[in-house]
Design an enzyme around this catalytic site. Structure first.
Site, PDB file in Angstrom:
ATOM      1  N   VAL B 143     -27.601 -23.295   4.259  1.00  0.00           N
ATOM      2  CA  VAL B 143     -27.821 -22.137   3.819  1.00  0.00           C
ATOM      3  C   VAL B 143     -28.711 -21.581   2.822  1.00  0.00           C
ATOM      4  O   VAL B 143     -29.247 -20.633   2.492  1.00  0.00           O
ATOM      5  CB  VAL B 143     -26.545 -20.966   3.653  1.00  0.00           C
ATOM      6  N   ASP B 144     -29.222 -22.851   1.977  1.00  0.00           N
ATOM      7  CA  ASP B 144     -30.005 -22.746   0.892  1.00  0.00           C
ATOM      8  C   ASP B 144     -31.483 -22.657   1.422  1.00  0.00           C
ATOM      9  O   ASP B 144     -32.124 -22.118   0.162  1.00  0.00           O
ATOM     10  CB  ASP B 144     -29.673 -23.699  -0.060  1.00  0.00           C
ATOM     11  N   GLY B 191     -26.418 -19.384  -3.789  1.00  0.00           N
ATOM     12  CA  GLY B 191     -27.693 -20.012  -3.914  1.00  0.00           C
ATOM     13  C   GLY B 191     -28.081 -20.170  -5.444  1.00  0.00           C
ATOM     14  O   GLY B 191     -28.749 -19.533  -6.340  1.00  0.00           O
ATOM     15  N   ARG B 192     -27.351 -21.264  -5.702  1.00  0.00           N
ATOM     16  CA  ARG B 192     -27.227 -21.834  -7.158  1.00  0.00           C
ATOM     17  C   ARG B 192     -28.651 -21.939  -7.771  1.00  0.00           C
ATOM     18  O   ARG B 192     -29.103 -21.630  -8.919  1.00  0.00           O
ATOM     19  CB  ARG B 192     -26.497 -22.857  -7.233  1.00  0.00           C
ATOM     20  N   LEU B 298     -17.283 -16.086   2.942  1.00  0.00           N
ATOM     21  CA  LEU B 298     -17.301 -15.131   3.691  1.00  0.00           C
ATOM     22  C   LEU B 298     -18.840 -14.985   4.135  1.00  0.00           C
ATOM     23  O   LEU B 298     -18.931 -14.728   5.286  1.00  0.00           O
ATOM     24  CB  LEU B 298     -17.009 -13.679   3.091  1.00  0.00           C
ATOM     25  N   GLN B 299     -19.778 -15.083   3.316  1.00  0.00           N
ATOM     26  CA  GLN B 299     -20.909 -14.999   3.880  1.00  0.00           C
ATOM     27  C   GLN B 299     -21.831 -16.302   4.597  1.00  0.00           C
ATOM     28  O   GLN B 299     -22.232 -15.926   5.553  1.00  0.00           O
ATOM     29  CB  GLN B 299     -22.183 -14.887   2.703  1.00  0.00           C
ATOM     30  N   ARG B 300     -21.245 -17.491   4.549  1.00  0.00           N
ATOM     31  CA  ARG B 300     -21.759 -18.418   5.118  1.00  0.00           C
ATOM     32  C   ARG B 300     -20.942 -18.783   6.422  1.00  0.00           C
ATOM     33  O   ARG B 300     -21.193 -19.626   7.319  1.00  0.00           O
ATOM     34  CB  ARG B 300     -22.075 -19.749   4.352  1.00  0.00           C
TER      35      ARG B 300
END
Lengths: 420, 420
Positions: B143-144, B191-192, B298-300
């Protein structure tokens, strides 16, 4: 003599389907032009009436009004503004009637929860006594699902579908990661006073071991030891633990867990959130890696995953409100009547506002399991039909296409500004 | 001599579409039975290989494997377990080759991000030198969105669609309420280290004044004064302010804002979250009522609102991985190649793992506006195609119907237990 106009306003926290009720009101009114002139909407709810800031919905195209059915939030603006008792707030009620009279408004449709039902009733009483009788119909709306008489409240079913879907999806995620990483996941949902939304998270679990493993209801006092023991049991037996928690859960001393006195590095009070409190408790007591989410507005605005049942019911109560008014019913509210559970059948009924105002429908204790951590099959039977069916909005460029209305103002008739 | 078997494992944080890649691998392998025997999967990722805990995917029906395409998270379990350099972790690499040899595994498909690309490369090198050469193909997932060479990473497009949809919906909600209630809304996203997901929130805004009004990227140092001035500007000019913030935003002293040293009433450290920090700052400095949400898993996991483009690409890289292996390509990774932006056209390319491992693709500064608070049209052009199209899962009883596999174990061949 042209037909009297109607006034429509949205009140309190908005939902994924309150605009569907607006569409029901406006489209139905447009079909009865001999009896209803224009539909004016209050800009930012009842404040729009008090300040004579009205929106002329007749300037909106048929397709724009139809698009309200798939557009979340309040298209005319809502507000948090409570009118108090007739004695206390007499000037405000009188001002409303004055504005309605100036704009030849004969019908008042107020779309909201318990407070707005009360306001609606009072306006019908006062307008009568002021010699300008207005037909007042309340259109039910609240994600809290706490209005009496009606079987459910438009707005709730879509939140329920969102939180159950989110819980199922996050549960799959945590289950994948639990071997070496996150073992506990906490999802915070709305419902400060009643656990209807928390209960809806429980629909994600179809069998023992499915997420969520624990629900924390605002109706029950939070018992730290019992909770931690249950988390440990779930991790030991299912590999992970998914928790749904109401923002309104309280500790033994009656305080919200979310207001646990957080201070940041500068000593400022931190705005709460119960999920991080629960997550920290799990970390500090059991040392399980955890994640937490706070759905907040995402849950009540999530029109993209709205319940088709909820959308239909929201539209139906808007439509019925106009039909009731045209039949001369005053100080009433359309309700959802459950005719049968399996298969689910419903119709629209009618409640008197005097029976609705200032009453809250709490979740029965029999809907919560004896141990306090999940929903019973009785609760599941009640909730299951409300999330049935999908009603996806149209998408454009990969995102839901929601309508923004023109919201053209109605010319003012009064030259007396009103101080809120 | 029967065809060699294949091994497939999922690595790191899961996504809404990593199982679509698994479906691509397994369905394609099943079409080439002369060359690939069975596909074994690692239970909980590479740990399943190290501990000889293998899953026999041939026990799963064709419909169960097909259902992986619409099921989020890691169906075989993933793990956070990083193999280090060949010298440091030689015993682990040798164990992997030993297990692969015992189960006649000739193909290794590793589905993950940068770390797993590195592991995949090392196994191909070591297996060669150990005289049991294994064809190793990395299947990209993160996802990053930070893998090099490939135009985008499967998993990212669906998160992007989720956060942009959520931001748009919450923006409509806040706009409705702002007159008398919530004026500022903060959505925290993942997204750290890089701002790709934060940037995707920006897609919700189609014109000036639309939510989000402010994005806070981890690439830029948080400037409190500039931020607060921008919030005030947005409230004054648009009536409200919606903020998308990366979990990885840092202050001038280089610390994560999320680790702002929160203590609860008992003096325990509170697990962070940057959204409540930003919300408190707004409250304490500007006294605007605000709400905040933390999307977290929830987002991923949000397969219900996955990007059809992302699902297709995730499947395509799984399929291509097997096709590459069958053509004898080793130590490679399928990539997404952008052939054109408008209309969007893409194909699958091939990268050498030596060019992929240990490299991160950062978001270019030219994707962020000069003031640091939004995305540029260049960024929008890059992101827009990745969220195109809907690919709703099947629903049953109002909820997405996701598959849970049988995950039948493969009988062990080795009697040497392995300590991780």
């Amino acid at each position: 003599m042209p037909a009297p106009n109607a006034f429509y306003a949205q009140s309190g926290g908005v939902t994924a389907v309150i605009n569907a009720s607006a569409a029901g009101v406006i489209e139905t009114a447009r079909k009865h032009k001999a009896k209803i002139g224009k539909v004016y909407a209050g800009r930012n709810g009842i404040i729009g009436a008090l300040t004579e800031d009205l929106i002329d919905t007749s300037k909106e195209s048929a397709s724009a009004i139809a698009a309200l059915r798939h557009t979340p939030a309040g298209a005319f603006g809502s507000c948090r503004f409570k009118l108090r008792g007739l004695e206390e707030s007499r000037a405000q009620y009188e001002r409303l009637v004055e504005v309605f009279k100036a704009h030849r408004i004969g019908y008042f449709f107020y779309n909201g929860g318990g407070d707005s039902a009360d306001t609606c009733l009072k306006i019908s009483q006062l307008s009568d006594s002021m010699g300008y009788p207005i037909v007042c119909v309340h259109v039910p709306k609240t994600v809290d699902n706490d209005l009496p008489i009606t079987d459910c409240c438009p707005g709730f079913g879509s939140v329920a579908k969102y939180v159950a879907t989110s819980m199922r999806e996050a549960g799959f995620d945590v289950a994948s990661m639990a071997k070496t990483s996150t073992k506990v996941f906490v999802l915070e949902v709305m419902g400060r006073h009643s656990g209807w939304i928390t209960a809806a998270c429980g629909l994600a679990a179809e069998k023992d071991g499915d997420a969520p493993h624990i629900l924390l209801f605002p109706e029950l006092t939070f018992d730290e030891d019992k909770f931690l023991a249950r988390v440990e049991y779930s991790v030991n037996n299912h590999g992970y633990c998914a928790v749904g928690v109401s923002e309104g859960v309280k500790s033994k001393d009656g305080k919200f867990l979310a207001d646990a006195g957080l201070k940041d590095a500068f000593g400022h009070t931190q705005l709460g959130g119960v999920a991080p409190v629960i997550a920290s408790l799990v970390k500090n007591s059991l040392n399980y890696k955890n994640h937490w989410a706070v759905a907040d507005y995402l849950q009540r605005a999530a029109r993209h995953i709205a319940s088709a049942t909820d959308v239909k019911q929201a539209y139906a109560v808007g439509k019925a409100a106009v039909e009731f008014a045209l039949k001369g019913h005053n100080a009433v509210m359309p309700t959802i009547v459950r005719l049968s559970g399996k298969p689910y059948k419903w119709s629209v009924g009618m409640a008197q506002l005097k029976d609705v105002a200032n009453k809250e429908k709490m979740m029965p204790r029999s809907f919560i399991t004896a141990d306090g951590f999940h929903i019973t099959s009785k609760c599941r039977d009640y909730l299951a039909p409300l999330i049935q069916g999908e009603d996806f909005p149209p998408f454009k460029d990969g995102l839901p296409r929601y309508v923004v209305l023109k919201n053209a103002p109605v010319s003012r008739k009064l030259d007396t500004p009103f101080q809120l």
